[in-house]
Design a protein around this motif. Structure first.
Motif, short mmCIF file in Angstrom:
data_model
loop_
_atom_site.label_atom_id
_atom_site.label_comp_id
_atom_site.label_asym_id
_atom_site.label_seq_id
_atom_site.Cartn_x
_atom_site.Cartn_y
_atom_site.Cartn_z
N LYS A 84 60.97 57.01 -51.85
CA LYS A 84 61.23 57.19 -53.28
C LYS A 84 60.42 56.14 -54.02
N TRP A 102 62.96 66.33 -53.77
CA TRP A 102 64.32 66.03 -54.22
C TRP A 102 65.26 67.08 -53.73
N PRO A 103 66.30 66.73 -53.03
CA PRO A 103 66.53 65.42 -52.42
C PRO A 103 65.75 65.31 -51.12
N ASP A 104 65.41 64.12 -50.72
CA ASP A 104 64.71 63.89 -49.47
C ASP A 104 65.11 62.52 -48.96
N GLN A 105 66.08 62.48 -48.09
CA GLN A 105 66.59 61.21 -47.57
C GLN A 105 65.59 60.51 -46.66
N THR A 106 64.60 61.25 -46.14
CA THR A 106 63.64 60.65 -45.22
C THR A 106 62.36 60.22 -45.91
N PRO A 119 73.87 64.81 -57.46
CA PRO A 119 74.86 63.91 -56.85
C PRO A 119 75.75 63.19 -57.85
#
Length: 123
Positions: free
Chosen positions: A69, A62-66, A99
């Motif tokens: 989830k 967290w966070p990990d856009q790649t 966020p």
């Protein structure tokens, strides 16, 4: 339209099912209805959350856009600050990346899975 199904249960992967259930028992006030090292469950109002042991379980970053989830829970609370304090005292942690601004708070449960606390809607 008639309802064709009712949610009975959500099952979540876990590295520590009994500990995971104990944390959410504390957070939600739901009854621990089963607790063993390989599987635990909490229940309320005919709905349950189960926690199943997965060897080598790794929570998402967290966070990990790649990354993938898996899930996250959103919990309504009456007071964000009080709930955050309570959940952190019960074993959650608060990551730096937030966020939601003032609209919600992201916390990580004791095994590192993100969940959000959100103000209960008024009215």
């Amino acid at each position: 339209m008639t309802t064709s199904a009712d949610l009975a249960m959500v099952n979540l992967d876990s590295s520590d099912p009994a500990g995971h259930a104990a944390f959410y028992h504390e957070a939600l006030g739901w009854e621990v209805t089963h607790s063993q090292p390989e599987y635990a469950m909490i229940s309320s109002g005919g709905v349950s959350i189960g926690f199943g042991l997965v060897e080598g379980y790794r929570p998402p970053s967290w966070p990990d856009q790649t990354g993938d989830k898996r899930y996250h829970l959103d919990l309504y609370v009456d007071d964000l600050a009080a709930a955050e304090e309570k959940f952190v005292a019960a074993g959650a942690s608060k990551p730096a990346f937030q966020p939601g601004g003032e609209r919600w708070v992201v916390l990580l449960d004791p095994i590192g899975q993100p969940f959000c606390i959100c103000p209960r809607p008024q009215g």
